[in-house]
Design an enzyme around this catalytic site. Sequence first.
Site, PDB file in Angstrom:
ATOM      1  N   CYS A 143      18.089   5.212  -3.554  1.00 42.11           N
ATOM      2  CA  CYS A 143      17.750   5.912  -4.802  1.00 42.11           C
ATOM      3  C   CYS A 143      18.810   6.903  -5.280  1.00 42.11           C
ATOM      4  CB  CYS A 143      16.401   6.613  -4.648  1.00 42.11           C
ATOM      5  SG  CYS A 143      16.254   7.550  -3.125  1.00 42.11           S
ATOM      6  N   HIS A 157      15.980  12.194  -8.836  1.00 43.87           N
ATOM      7  CA  HIS A 157      17.001  12.809  -7.980  1.00 43.87           C
ATOM      8  C   HIS A 157      18.140  13.250  -8.893  1.00 43.87           C
ATOM      9  CE1 HIS A 157      14.751  11.484  -4.658  1.00 43.87           C
ATOM     10  NE2 HIS A 157      15.499  10.509  -4.185  1.00 43.87           N
ATOM     11  N   THR A 217       0.807  -1.220   0.000  1.00 47.17           N
ATOM     12  CA  THR A 217       0.000   0.000   0.000  1.00 47.17           C
ATOM     13  C   THR A 217       0.841   1.273   0.000  1.00 47.17           C
ATOM     14  OG1 THR A 217      -0.131  -0.087   2.411  1.00 47.17           O
ATOM     15  CG2 THR A 217      -1.956  -1.081   1.180  1.00 47.17           C
ATOM     16  N   GLY A 218       2.111   1.154   0.324  1.00 50.50           N
ATOM     17  CA  GLY A 218       2.981   2.335   0.376  1.00 50.50           C
ATOM     18  C   GLY A 218       3.345   2.844  -1.009  1.00 50.50           C
TER      19      GLY A 218
END
Lengths: 352, 352, 352, 352
Positions: free
Chosen positions: B150, B243, B12-13
């Site tokens: 990331c 990023h 769900t994240g």
Amino acid sequence: MHSYQVGVLGATGAVGQKFIRLLENHPWFTVKVLGASKRSAGKKYKQAAHWIEKTEQPSAAANLEVKACDPAKFAGVDFVFSGLDSSVAGEIEKSFAEAGIPVISNAKNYRMHDQVPLLVPEVNPDHADIIKNQSFDANGNGWIVTNPNCVSVPLSMSLKPLSDAFGIQSLVVTSMQSVSGAGYPGVSSMDIVANVVPYIGGEEPKVQTEATKVLGSLSDNSIAFNDFDIQATAVRVPTIEGHLLSVSVKLKNAPTSIEEAEQAFTDWENPIADLNLPSSPANPVRLYKEDRYPQPRLHADREGGMQTAVGRLRKGTVMDLGYVTMAHNTIRGAAGGAILNAELLAEKGYIN
Amino acid sequence: MHSYQVGVLGATGAVGQKFIRLLENHPWFTVKVLGASKRSAGKKYKQAAHWIEKTEQPSAAANLEVKACDPAKFAGVDFVFSGLDSSVAGEIEKSFAEAGIPVISNAKNYRMHDQVPLLVPEVNPDHADIIKNQSFDANGNGWIVTNPNCVSVPLSMSLKPLSDAFGIQSLVVTSMQSVSGAGYPGVSSMDIVANVVPYIGGEEPKVQTEATKVLGSLSDNSIAFNDFDIQATAVRVPTIEGHLLSVSVKLKNAPTSIEEAEQAFTDWENPIADLNLPSSPANPVRLYKEDRYPQPRLHADREGGMQTAVGRLRKGTVMDLGYVTMAHNTIRGAAGGAILNAELLAEKGYIN
Amino acid sequence: MHSYQVGVLGATGAVGQKFIRLLENHPWFTVKVLGASKRSAGKKYKQAAHWIEKTEQPSAAANLEVKACDPAKFAGVDFVFSGLDSSVAGEIEKSFAEAGIPVISNAKNYRMHDQVPLLVPEVNPDHADIIKNQSFDANGNGWIVTNPNCVSVPLSMSLKPLSDAFGIQSLVVTSMQSVSGAGYPGVSSMDIVANVVPYIGGEEPKVQTEATKVLGSLSDNSIAFNDFDIQATAVRVPTIEGHLLSVSVKLKNAPTSIEEAEQAFTDWENPIADLNLPSSPANPVRLYKEDRYPQPRLHADREGGMQTAVGRLRKGTVMDLGYVTMAHNTIRGAAGGAILNAELLAEKGYIN
Amino acid sequence: MHSYQVGVLGATGAVGQKFIRLLENHPWFTVKVLGASKRSAGKKYKQAAHWIEKTEQPSAAANLEVKACDPAKFAGVDFVFSGLDSSVAGEIEKSFAEAGIPVISNAKNYRMHDQVPLLVPEVNPDHADIIKNQSFDANGNGWIVTNPNCVSVPLSMSLKPLSDAFGIQSLVVTSMQSVSGAGYPGVSSMDIVANVVPYIGGEEPKVQTEATKVLGSLSDNSIAFNDFDIQATAVRVPTIEGHLLSVSVKLKNAPTSIEEAEQAFTDWENPIADLNLPSSPANPVRLYKEDRYPQPRLHADREGGMQTAVGRLRKGTVMDLGYVTMAHNTIRGAAGGAILNAELLAEKGYIN
């Protein structure tokens, strides 16, 4: 005591507007003549300028007729501030200096000129003295003084305590620059909303050189540049005002602890504090201890936009220290810095 | 050929949602079981997840009942992807590995574990082989593979061609990270609209270590970390995805010209190109020559969000080179990277 | 003359912080007690509050110990400001009023209560008089006064000159609301960066009713609501402070020209101008003539954030007039409005 | 079957770039000639255009030589798309039509011309038939067809189901428009970052008229405008793509329940669905039931940017209904809409 009539060159541009706002109630300086391009000359300032400041346009300025940037039109001013674009500043500023009118400029054109101080009052106030030997005006009345680029100002100011305590060997800096740095209309919203643009034309060469002149030493009426190297990356971010710099610095004599580095900032004394200049911040270089500070939107306006904020001071793994620094780019890094320069020069007796 | 039933932990994240979107039409992997917190367990996914993706929630997933993250509930899956928060990933991932279910994780918990590969298929595909010796499951069926943080993904990928050609000595990096990196709701809009926040909790230690493992070498079934040092500053900027890193790097054998550095990128060959993995980008590390590129908003989605972009490659004044690099943080730097890891592991025969 | 000791309920929240900042150097009111949730009680304010204001946390407040919101802990205060969340404001505010402590509240809970004024000093100062009959405290010392929601404030203020001149028949409003309206952390950056969210939970019902009470008339110690209808759409936009409203209004006696409508604003007189209250703006409802004004980022801070700006006043094609209006939502529309209410009530002799 | 050679006028601008991107792999249309200003003429497209799209510049276009917008240079094209600025579109488009080259234009110049259809294929496909009587080209080969302004497109599309079911009496609309609507560089970032600008020059008159032509009826080869009134306020918000409209509408025969209004959208049938045009969305007008939808950043790209989203449909207090609607302004509201127009016209046999 101090009372001067001043002109503003480039008065309709973004930096020019900031000069006019900051000078509105200045205790020493009264704006008498506004200069801009031929397209604006002859109009009232309120018609010529697309006003972008948050505060009301000062009514005194609003009703002045804009003049061409010709020294003959500036009779009676004691000196001029220049917010001119670099494409025209070279010729115009020279013509004013030659005509005996001191020029306190934010333009880049004369920053590297060997007779021109690149002045940050809290860092190198003694550099002002080289104007005595400037050759623009044989009578010695006209001269040019510059302030550094909006990144080089917080860089120089944040380096000064470290330089005094440890000596600077080299540094790597990434500057995250707000959109106001490009003037108006400047950066297209199509380019920058929710984006970062990894390039700002012409910026990095300035960042890589100016601080070494600011932190240079004066001897025999000339400036010996400091010997550290700077590697810069300048990017545009969607902030309005305040350039944030990420700095990694190698020192000549590294501190043995982070507390010692913090102490360098705490112990550093503002050399012009005693002069109580009107635009001088109480705390020119403020060290924040909260990890999340400083932030452009929250802190750029501190002390009237004249404070340089330092934060996240910490030991480095490649260079000796890492830190971030931030200052208001169009106040401390431009118009406000120039006004402080004028205050110092007036106090030192260079402006008559 | 390849056909696997998969589970998603932390479904769900924000990262879990990205897994579900990217797997919607995946040619090899079919999502069969979704796991989330107890609060969500028992609900249909469409009720449990506050869907934040731009595309429609896949209807197959929408109607699955969310399960607790308990291996017993995941019978029949060939392996699981984990988008779990690090606060719970440690225990849960271990329980799956011990139960004989391979875990391909985006969480940080096992990245530095000496039996766990920190895998970027184009950079260190051979590191996958250390899973043979993992001790989580005595039967050898269950194991854990991780992908880097990331920021470390584009850092590792952009360094790889330089490492191969010149060797990496040390580097300084400032990462300008998008808000999606903090999940949902994540960063408060009050903090980041028109602002930069110069700190991201826990981020810099990861950036300063992970790339040295990714670029390490495999010998005797263990990873010898690469020996370069990284100094990192991680800041949050108001971008959505992508990023952007500003990198200054010192090399062991510096190139004599910038063309030689460019050549290193041009000549570099993707070691897994021949495998034609479904999520493998045609050009994993793309060198942009335009100064204004790459930009998060324009380029993060290139090649399905799986490309690492490099730009502004230039000679440095303190370090040998400067460049910027950018990748989609929640695809290449998270869910998409994990999926590519799974594809490599499937292709190599590790998943049965 | 006026000198009061005040408490602040909900002191650690976004509105509470604004109270503390605005009261820092207030000439009449001195903050003595800070109340917040049990989680914060017992901590120093500087530890309990995640400070989000641009200015320094006032040092006097910083060192106060936060109390629970219990009237017994507020001995010695002359009244309290409430920045409480509506989920708890109902009970707590009532307990203070019953304990004989006046409550000047920004919460929504009692706005529609028939004994409670919904006070905007420039619009309905006479409504204050209904507090004489409030039944919370049999002794008559404790009472509750509220200010409207942050949209209803500029709506009411901009309608007042039109109401006086022409009467209001009905209106359609779309409010473009800044993120600070949702408190901190409030709106997720993932939702709002470069986006508009077309819904704000619970907002439209408030906007559709409150202005009719504010513009209602007092008779026999009760408020007769004004009889116009409001149709509202409330959306969230990525601005920080300042809600901008697009209003289309049908009048009872429409002006025959736009000049006549402008004249209504020019001629309107602030009924409390003579009181010279400390927070009273010189020009509470300012009509801008420039098409591009007012703008949240440029004008929300005008007159200390207490001005309501009106612009783009023009004839309509469906309703009689169209205009936009804007006010600072957390100052004029919340804490600043409540402080002005307190000043009016003190001046009127309601606070002892 | 369908195979056409096309030209693009104004090819270097923002809308021109969108045409080139959308036509890259179009099954019917092949870009053969690119026209732009004299400054660009003679250069390769890749040099002339400052490419701002997220996707790679199509290589076929990149290597075309840009021509002046002169019909003589467009020999061999079957028709042209025009993304010209309105300052030049009037003369140029006429010259093409007179030269026998059909013009499918996004410019505003001929939208209100009584011989020119203002075409939205799903709304008024029959209006196309008035081109038979156009007098630009005596031979009948050259003609002009326009699409509405980027606000009028979603307005017309969202009104169509309501118009069919209930009849439109009048409406009030506030359009929150993204920065891409102003082209490139367009809106200054200094104006719009974290701000709303309550005015867009020239926009409201278009919004107040165009939808009444789109929803007009064809009789005797002329368009009778629909008789409803529109009151519009157009503001700029910091979104990239997607204009969001807040609409309040009074109907001729109001539905008795909100379900009946929803049913109007559900029951409405796309009159060109059977044509299966390449750019035709499966669901041209989609009704979202989630309060928080539609949002520009999340939903503008749905169905290739060709969908009009409707949400927050609810009963009104002043007008009968309130709703929001949103469409991608540079695709559905500009280049994509024009391409769909071309597809319809080709399918109907108007292009030879």
